[in-house]
Design an enzyme around this catalytic site. Structure first.
Site, PDB file in Angstrom:
ATOM      1  CB  SER A   5      -1.020  -0.219   1.153  1.00 23.87           C
ATOM      2  OG  SER A   5      -1.565   1.131   1.527  1.00 23.87           O
ATOM      3  CE1 TYR A  65      -4.530  -2.928   4.178  1.00 25.08           C
ATOM      4  CE2 TYR A  65      -3.741  -0.781   3.851  1.00 25.08           C
ATOM      5  CZ  TYR A  65      -4.112  -2.015   3.259  1.00 25.08           C
ATOM      6  OH  TYR A  65      -3.918  -1.977   1.849  1.00 25.08           O
TER       7      TYR A  65
END
Length: 250
Positions: free
Chosen positions: A142, A155
């Site tokens: 990400s 996350y």
């Protein structure tokens, strides 16, 4: 023909990845957790392109099921493709959990680690006997490992661990000529995080304003980038992180 296994290939980024790879002449194994009908629809799309495809169930949060999945994959490779091995592993399956750091529960943290980091580690380990020498692995990370948005600490930390793991895999799998890279999407208009980027006009406009190319990303931006990483001419790219974000927060 070369075969790519894409986890979480029934929707969102994974679906686009499967479609782009099929257009490049790759056969596809995709996994799904619950939405079998969506997975079968992707298989039908790929078959309509003249490629072979199969969808297999897999819950990446349950590492205890990885050995059984490897057995099922081996059977599918033989029955559908006439092969004993496959060429590309794309660890894509996952989801986001948005919570402020001081409100993140241990259960939320464990879910992020299990789904993103532990799955990438132990699923790859379980599938190594089926991945051919000279193959490639792409771990999806990400943009949030480079820039920070409040609420994504667990996350992003799990994705950061995936990036470190990828460098180690590139080193340790080098003797088998297996290249390992990271694909790091920026903000994409999908149902990720409740669809905020896609459905909230204010969020969409803010992210576009922070991005050099002036818009948020689309699933096909990521599917296209993955197909480039797995192109025959990209085999010398190894141990790298490729951010696909349109130039956000430069």
């Amino acid at each position: 023909m070369k075969i790519a296994l894409v986890t979480g290939g029934s929707r969102g980024l994974g679906k686009s990845m499967c479609q782009h790879l099929a257009r490049k002449g790759r056969d596809i194994v995709l996994t799904y957790r619950e939405k079998e009908a969506q997975a079968k629809a992707v298989v039908a799309d790929i078959e309509a392109m003249g490629r072979k495809a199969v969808a297999l169930p897999l819950d990446v949060s349950r590492s205890a099921g990885f050995a059984a999945f490897a057995t099922a994959l081996g059977q599918a490779l033989r029955e559908t493709f006439g092969r004993e091995d496959f060429d590309f592993l794309v660890n894509n399956a996952g989801y986001g959990a948005h919570a402020p750091f001081d409100a993140t529960t241990e259960d939320q943290f464990d879910q992020m680690v299990d789904v993103h980091f532990k799955a990438a580690f132990f699923l790859t380990q379980a599938l190594l006997p089926l991945l051919r020498d000279g193959g490639r692995i792409v771990n999806v990370s990400s943009g949030l490992t480079r820039f920070s948005y409040p609420g994504y600490a667990a996350y992003a930390a799990a994705k950061g661990a995936v990036e470190v793991l990828s460098r180690y895999l590139a080193q340790e799998l080098g003797p088998r000529r297996i290249a390992v890279n990271v694909l790091a999407p920026g903000a994409i208009a999908t149902d990720f995080g409740g669809g905020q980027v896609r459905d909230n006009a204010d969020v969409n406009a803010f992210i576009a304003s922070q991005t050099a190319l002036g818009r948020v990303g689309l699933p096909d931006d990521i599917g296209g980038a993955l197909s480039l990483l797995l192109d025959d001419d990209a085999g010398w790219i190894n141990g790298q992180r490729l951010e696909v974000s349109g130039g956000i927060h430069l």
